[in-house]
Design a protein around this motif. Sequence first.
Motif, PDB file in Angstrom:
ATOM      1  N   LEU A   1      -6.123   1.429  -2.434  1.00 11.60           N
ATOM      2  CA  LEU A   1      -5.730   0.526  -2.190  1.00 11.60           C
ATOM      3  C   LEU A   1      -5.909  -0.499  -3.485  1.00 11.60           C
ATOM      4  O   LEU A   1      -5.453  -1.588  -4.075  1.00 11.60           O
ATOM      5  N   ALA A   2      -6.270   0.179  -5.149  1.00 13.66           N
ATOM      6  CA  ALA A   2      -6.404  -0.031  -5.910  1.00 13.66           C
ATOM      7  C   ALA A   2      -7.506   1.186  -6.828  1.00 13.66           C
ATOM      8  O   ALA A   2      -7.453   2.014  -6.114  1.00 13.66           O
ATOM      9  N   ASP A   3      -7.172   1.612  -8.072  1.00 15.62           N
ATOM     10  CA  ASP A   3      -7.699   2.223  -8.573  1.00 15.62           C
ATOM     11  C   ASP A   3      -9.486   2.159  -8.216  1.00 15.62           C
ATOM     12  O   ASP A   3      -9.103   4.201  -8.422  1.00 15.62           O
ATOM     13  N   ASP A   4     -10.155   1.496  -7.943  1.00 12.54           N
ATOM     14  CA  ASP A   4     -11.319   2.078  -7.390  1.00 12.54           C
ATOM     15  C   ASP A   4     -11.872   2.110  -6.173  1.00 12.54           C
ATOM     16  O   ASP A   4     -12.751   1.912  -6.031  1.00 12.54           O
ATOM     17  N   LEU A   5     -10.428   1.779  -5.223  1.00  9.87           N
ATOM     18  CA  LEU A   5     -10.783   1.892  -4.017  1.00  9.87           C
ATOM     19  C   LEU A   5      -9.847   2.499  -2.951  1.00  9.87           C
ATOM     20  O   LEU A   5      -8.431   2.583  -3.115  1.00  9.87           O
ATOM     21  N   VAL A   6     -10.158   3.365  -1.536  1.00 10.99           N
ATOM     22  CA  VAL A   6      -9.864   4.120  -0.735  1.00 10.99           C
ATOM     23  C   VAL A   6     -10.159   3.752   0.211  1.00 10.99           C
ATOM     24  O   VAL A   6     -11.403   3.789   0.138  1.00 10.99           O
TER      25      VAL A   6
ATOM     26  N   GLU B   1     -17.917   3.769  -8.251  1.00 10.15           N
ATOM     27  CA  GLU B   1     -19.092   3.086  -9.156  1.00 10.15           C
ATOM     28  C   GLU B   1     -19.908   3.740 -10.420  1.00 10.15           C
ATOM     29  O   GLU B   1     -20.111   4.813  -9.929  1.00 10.15           O
ATOM     30  N   ARG B   2     -19.386   3.183 -10.644  1.00 14.81           N
ATOM     31  CA  ARG B   2     -19.491   4.677 -12.333  1.00 14.81           C
ATOM     32  C   ARG B   2     -19.119   5.564 -12.560  1.00 14.81           C
ATOM     33  O   ARG B   2     -17.992   5.429 -11.594  1.00 14.81           O
ATOM     34  N   ASP B   3     -19.624   6.396 -12.195  1.00 14.86           N
ATOM     35  CA  ASP B   3     -19.364   8.097 -11.968  1.00 14.86           C
ATOM     36  C   ASP B   3     -18.873   8.579 -10.304  1.00 14.86           C
ATOM     37  O   ASP B   3     -18.652   9.462 -10.850  1.00 14.86           O
ATOM     38  N   ASP B   4     -19.062   7.388  -9.531  1.00 10.90           N
ATOM     39  CA  ASP B   4     -18.860   8.447  -8.296  1.00 10.90           C
ATOM     40  C   ASP B   4     -18.392   7.561  -7.108  1.00 10.90           C
ATOM     41  O   ASP B   4     -18.094   6.406  -7.441  1.00 10.90           O
ATOM     42  N   TRP B   5     -18.211   8.015  -6.316  1.00 16.04           N
ATOM     43  CA  TRP B   5     -17.768   7.119  -4.611  1.00 16.04           C
ATOM     44  C   TRP B   5     -18.693   6.716  -4.390  1.00 16.04           C
ATOM     45  O   TRP B   5     -19.500   8.215  -4.114  1.00 16.04           O
ATOM     46  N   ARG B   6     -18.996   5.747  -3.761  1.00 13.50           N
ATOM     47  CA  ARG B   6     -20.039   5.803  -2.531  1.00 13.50           C
ATOM     48  C   ARG B   6     -18.799   4.443  -1.742  1.00 13.50           C
ATOM     49  O   ARG B   6     -17.617   4.082  -1.626  1.00 13.50           O
ATOM     50  N   ILE B   7     -19.583   4.372   0.105  1.00 13.87           N
ATOM     51  CA  ILE B   7     -18.843   3.761   1.136  1.00 13.87           C
ATOM     52  C   ILE B   7     -19.150   2.379   0.928  1.00 13.87           C
ATOM     53  O   ILE B   7     -20.097   2.359   1.495  1.00 13.87           O
ATOM     54  N   GLY B   8     -18.153   1.201   0.436  1.00 13.19           N
ATOM     55  CA  GLY B   8     -18.720   0.123   1.091  1.00 13.19           C
ATOM     56  C   GLY B   8     -18.604  -0.544   2.150  1.00 13.19           C
ATOM     57  O   GLY B   8     -18.649  -1.553   2.532  1.00 13.19           O
ATOM     58  N   HIS B   9     -17.653   0.478   3.157  1.00 16.68           N
ATOM     59  CA  HIS B   9     -17.644  -0.093   4.099  1.00 16.68           C
ATOM     60  C   HIS B   9     -17.162   0.867   5.633  1.00 16.68           C
ATOM     61  O   HIS B   9     -16.205   1.441   4.803  1.00 16.68           O
ATOM     62  N   TYR B  10     -17.883   0.807   6.503  1.00 12.67           N
ATOM     63  CA  TYR B  10     -17.218   1.974   7.847  1.00 12.67           C
ATOM     64  C   TYR B  10     -17.733   1.021   8.963  1.00 12.67           C
ATOM     65  O   TYR B  10     -18.836   0.344   9.497  1.00 12.67           O
TER      66      TYR B  10
ATOM     67  N   MET C   1       0.706  -1.150  -0.465  1.00 17.82           N
ATOM     68  CA  MET C   1       0.042   0.819   0.140  1.00 17.82           C
ATOM     69  C   MET C   1       0.532   1.384  -0.274  1.00 17.82           C
ATOM     70  O   MET C   1       1.679   0.978   0.706  1.00 17.82           O
ATOM     71  N   ASN C   2      -0.188   2.215  -0.641  1.00 20.20           N
ATOM     72  CA  ASN C   2       1.380   3.196  -0.716  1.00 20.20           C
ATOM     73  C   ASN C   2       0.753   4.056   0.733  1.00 20.20           C
ATOM     74  O   ASN C   2      -0.858   4.721   0.611  1.00 20.20           O
ATOM     75  N   SER C   3       1.367   5.400   0.790  1.00 19.25           N
ATOM     76  CA  SER C   3       1.143   6.582   1.256  1.00 19.25           C
ATOM     77  C   SER C   3      -0.231   7.108   0.815  1.00 19.25           C
ATOM     78  O   SER C   3      -0.663   7.957  -0.445  1.00 19.25           O
ATOM     79  N   GLY C   4      -1.513   7.988   1.364  1.00 17.28           N
ATOM     80  CA  GLY C   4      -2.486   8.534   0.692  1.00 17.28           C
ATOM     81  C   GLY C   4      -2.192   9.769   0.003  1.00 17.28           C
ATOM     82  O   GLY C   4      -0.687  10.127  -0.088  1.00 17.28           O
ATOM     83  N   THR C   5      -2.587  10.339  -0.946  1.00 17.27           N
ATOM     84  CA  THR C   5      -2.144  11.393  -1.404  1.00 17.27           C
ATOM     85  C   THR C   5      -3.385  12.875  -1.808  1.00 17.27           C
ATOM     86  O   THR C   5      -4.091  12.131  -0.729  1.00 17.27           O
ATOM     87  N   ARG C   6      -3.246  13.685  -1.630  1.00 22.18           N
ATOM     88  CA  ARG C   6      -4.624  14.908  -2.138  1.00 22.18           C
ATOM     89  C   ARG C   6      -5.322  14.208  -2.431  1.00 22.18           C
ATOM     90  O   ARG C   6      -6.078  14.489  -1.806  1.00 22.18           O
ATOM     91  N   GLY C   7      -4.860  13.485  -3.442  1.00 23.85           N
ATOM     92  CA  GLY C   7      -6.434  13.647  -4.714  1.00 23.85           C
ATOM     93  C   GLY C   7      -6.764  12.578  -3.849  1.00 23.85           C
ATOM     94  O   GLY C   7      -8.110  12.065  -3.343  1.00 23.85           O
ATOM     95  N   ASP C   8      -6.471  11.163  -2.553  1.00 21.94           N
ATOM     96  CA  ASP C   8      -6.705  10.093  -2.239  1.00 21.94           C
ATOM     97  C   ASP C   8      -7.772  11.131  -1.208  1.00 21.94           C
ATOM     98  O   ASP C   8      -9.026  11.088  -1.040  1.00 21.94           O
TER      99      ASP C   8
END
Length: 124
Positions: free
Chosen positions: A77-82, A109-118, A1-8
Amino acid sequence: MNSGTRGDAEIVRGVLDRWKAAVDAHEPSRVAALFTEDAIFQGLHPYSVGRPGVADYYDSQPLGMTAGYRVLETRRLADDLVLGYLEAEFSFTDRPTIAVYLGVLVRRERDDWRIGHYQVSRLG
């Protein structure tokens, strides 16, 4: 895993800002819409899976409860997972504030980000 970026961190904040607004407005269905259909949700009560459990949880919260948060760490964690690790506070009109740590996995998910685990962990 990489350290988070400003974008993340911006991705996590983008989702959590909408979460906070919906929690503060006491709009459980709007909160639930920010989660994936199969989200694993662990608040301070027994866990649930899916949006109906999220909506039920937030519907059971008292009117006037508000949320605040601060992002501590992020990891892509992956292109589509933070992964986001946060400090959060829930304030009430009639009792002391509850401080917690909050871990979230946000998934594109498609064009939006959603919470998959909380996952909430209460502070000592």
